[in-house]
Scaffold this motif. Structure first.
Motif, PDB file in Angstrom:
ATOM      1  N   VAL A 230     128.128 -27.970  65.221  1.00 47.36           N
ATOM      2  CA  VAL A 230     128.466 -26.498  65.725  1.00 47.36           C
ATOM      3  C   VAL A 230     129.829 -25.960  66.103  1.00 47.36           C
ATOM      4  N   PRO A 231     130.235 -24.912  65.449  1.00 51.07           N
ATOM      5  CA  PRO A 231     131.558 -24.617  65.572  1.00 51.07           C
ATOM      6  C   PRO A 231     132.132 -23.807  66.890  1.00 51.07           C
ATOM      7  N   TYR A 232     131.666 -24.708  68.351  1.00 52.07           N
ATOM      8  CA  TYR A 232     131.597 -23.985  69.437  1.00 52.07           C
ATOM      9  C   TYR A 232     133.054 -24.191  70.043  1.00 52.07           C
ATOM     10  N   ASP A 233     134.098 -23.262  70.383  1.00 52.73           N
ATOM     11  CA  ASP A 233     135.173 -23.620  71.057  1.00 52.73           C
ATOM     12  C   ASP A 233     136.323 -24.611  70.342  1.00 52.73           C
ATOM     13  N   PRO A 234     136.432 -24.343  69.069  1.00 54.82           N
ATOM     14  CA  PRO A 234     137.256 -25.716  68.593  1.00 54.82           C
ATOM     15  C   PRO A 234     138.804 -25.586  68.707  1.00 54.82           C
ATOM     16  N   TRP A 252     123.761 -19.827  67.133  1.00 54.47           N
ATOM     17  CA  TRP A 252     123.542 -20.881  68.029  1.00 54.47           C
ATOM     18  C   TRP A 252     124.131 -20.514  69.239  1.00 54.47           C
ATOM     19  N   THR A 253     123.850 -21.604  70.231  1.00 52.10           N
ATOM     20  CA  THR A 253     124.392 -21.068  71.531  1.00 52.10           C
ATOM     21  C   THR A 253     124.725 -22.509  72.132  1.00 52.10           C
ATOM     22  N   ALA A 254     125.586 -22.462  73.216  1.00 51.08           N
ATOM     23  CA  ALA A 254     126.256 -23.867  73.837  1.00 51.08           C
ATOM     24  C   ALA A 254     126.812 -23.364  75.179  1.00 51.08           C
ATOM     25  N   GLY A 255     126.449 -24.391  75.849  1.00 47.15           N
ATOM     26  CA  GLY A 255     126.705 -24.186  77.496  1.00 47.15           C
ATOM     27  C   GLY A 255     127.186 -25.685  78.040  1.00 47.15           C
ATOM     28  N   ARG A 256     128.163 -25.630  78.793  1.00 46.98           N
ATOM     29  CA  ARG A 256     128.925 -26.916  79.624  1.00 46.98           C
ATOM     30  C   ARG A 256     128.873 -26.704  81.088  1.00 46.98           C
ATOM     31  N   VAL A 286     133.246 -25.533  87.113  1.00 43.09           N
ATOM     32  CA  VAL A 286     133.157 -24.328  86.148  1.00 43.09           C
ATOM     33  C   VAL A 286     132.112 -24.514  85.212  1.00 43.09           C
ATOM     34  N   TRP A 287     131.725 -23.215  84.648  1.00 44.95           N
ATOM     35  CA  TRP A 287     130.615 -23.202  83.553  1.00 44.95           C
ATOM     36  C   TRP A 287     131.438 -22.687  82.404  1.00 44.95           C
ATOM     37  N   GLU A 288     130.841 -23.090  81.291  1.00 42.90           N
ATOM     38  CA  GLU A 288     131.345 -22.533  80.088  1.00 42.90           C
ATOM     39  C   GLU A 288     130.415 -22.336  79.251  1.00 42.90           C
ATOM     40  N   ILE A 306     131.098 -15.171  70.632  1.00 36.76           N
ATOM     41  CA  ILE A 306     131.616 -14.645  71.895  1.00 36.76           C
ATOM     42  C   ILE A 306     131.452 -15.800  72.963  1.00 36.76           C
ATOM     43  N   ASN A 307     132.608 -15.871  73.595  1.00 38.54           N
ATOM     44  CA  ASN A 307     132.766 -17.184  74.378  1.00 38.54           C
ATOM     45  C   ASN A 307     133.199 -16.724  76.078  1.00 38.54           C
ATOM     46  N   ALA A 308     132.489 -17.253  76.850  1.00 40.81           N
ATOM     47  CA  ALA A 308     132.805 -16.807  78.350  1.00 40.81           C
ATOM     48  C   ALA A 308     132.918 -18.152  79.178  1.00 40.81           C
ATOM     49  N   LYS A 309     133.671 -18.018  80.403  1.00 46.55           N
ATOM     50  CA  LYS A 309     133.722 -19.303  81.365  1.00 46.55           C
ATOM     51  C   LYS A 309     133.966 -18.578  82.567  1.00 46.55           C
ATOM     52  N   ALA A 310     133.856 -19.528  83.662  1.00 45.75           N
ATOM     53  CA  ALA A 310     134.082 -18.854  85.221  1.00 45.75           C
ATOM     54  C   ALA A 310     135.364 -19.097  85.312  1.00 45.75           C
TER      55      ALA A 310
END
Length: 334
Positions: A230-234, A252-256, A286-288, A306-310
């Motif tokens: 998954v090409p998340y936040d490379p 796709w969706t991803a969270g950490r 923090v969440w990502e 589209i990406n987001a973080k605290a």
């Protein structure tokens, strides 16, 4: 922590025809890619160029990783090892970039130019990666690139904003300072169907960023590539390397959730920095998250996300959340 073993069933080995060749990825993060989110603050821009290869000679740190083999279970016999080098840059700024004075109630200016050497071992159910990143904090190239980009945008749009940044002299480790990070990452697929899969992940970082995370990823659509690709936040914290396999189209969706112990991009490193963030003012948890669509065809792969973080700090003028877009293009050669 249970890691991949070196014992692999014969039917899991890849044939020569299934092994991928050399590939190149170009990655771009910018908040202007998301309409209405062009705040030009916090994580303002990231650029990366990655060269990746399966089972080839592209490898500089083989001696070190060979010593790690017994610990992480790397298995070179069955074509499950993937390698890459990523040259990247990330830049962070406070909100009031037109202010020529030091800003103490927002995150500091910070930049990193780095080279990451990564190795991944993977099968259909699990992937584990090891990455060594060497870089330089505090170079003036971030100021030059951001200033040129803002001037170009004003010329094209005819508007008076965004203004040129005036505070890069107060960035972390201004003038340059070497830095280092070791990263371990793991993902396991725990559920899947013909056109979807779900996986849980963890990672551990030691060095100029010392933190750990747990997370989830999911895909839905016409799937041909491995679940772990998954090409998340490379550019920032992408766990693995590209792995393309035929035509596909999926969302796709991803969270950490990440626990933070130390971050030189906020707190500074060994060299004195005029503006830093006290540990007590940092968020320790923090969440990502990210969502995206990926299209693969004829050896190409294109992703928009589209990406987001605290927000990283609790300072008065720092944002509680941050949003940016990502555009990632990869090309694999047979």
């Amino acid at each position: 922590m249970t890691l991949l073993t070196q014992t692999v069933a014969a039917d899991s080995c890849l044939s020569d025809s299934e092994r991928s060749g050399v590939g190149v990825g170009v990655y771009f993060d910018q908040d202007m890619l998301v309409p209405g989110a062009n705040d030009d603050r916090d994580y303002t821009m990231g650029i990366g160029v990655e060269v990746f290869q399966d089972q080839g000679p592209l490898y500089l740190m083989g001696g070190l990783f060979k010593r790690l083999d017994p610990l992480v279970g790397f298995d070179r016999r069955c074509g499950r090892v993937f390698r890459s080098f990523l040259l990247g840059s990330v830049n962070y700024t406070p909100d009031d970039i037109g202010n020529p004075e030091p800003i103490f109630d927002d995150r500091p200016y910070a930049s990193l130019l780095y080279l990451a050497d990564k190795q991944v071992v993977a099968d259909e159910e699990r992937a584990l990666g090891v990455e060594i990143m060497v870089g330089i904090l505090g170079l003036n190239i971030a100021n030059e690139v951001q200033t040129a980009l803002h001037q170009w945008y004003r010329d094209v749009s005819g508007e008076s904003e965004p203004v040129d940044p005036e505070g890069w002299r107060y960035q972390i480790s201004d003038g340059g300072e070497p830095t280092l990070r070791l990263r371990l990452s793991d993902s396991r697929r725990f559920s899947h169907g013909d056109n979807w899969d779900l996986a849980h992940t963890w990672d551990l970082n030691l060095g100029f960023q010392t933190n750990a995370s747990v997370g989830l990823t999911g895909r839905f659509g016409d799937l041909n590539s491995p679940f772990w690709s998954v090409p998340y936040d490379p550019i920032n914290r992408g766990n693995f390397v590209p792995a393309m396999k035929g035509d596909e189209l999926y969302v796709w969706t991803a969270g950490r959730l990440r626990g933070i112990a130390y971050d030189a991009l906020l707190q500074g490193q060994f060299r004195d920095s005029e503006v830093t963030v006290d540990y007590d003012d940092m968020r320790k948890l923090v969440w990502e998250a990210g969502v995206g669509v990926t299209r693969g065809w004829s050896g190409f792969q294109l992703t928009f996300s589209i990406n987001a973080k605290a927000g990283d700090t609790r300072l008065d003028d720092a944002p509680d959340t941050h949003l940016w877009g990502g555009l990632y293009l990869s090309r694999q050669f047979d």
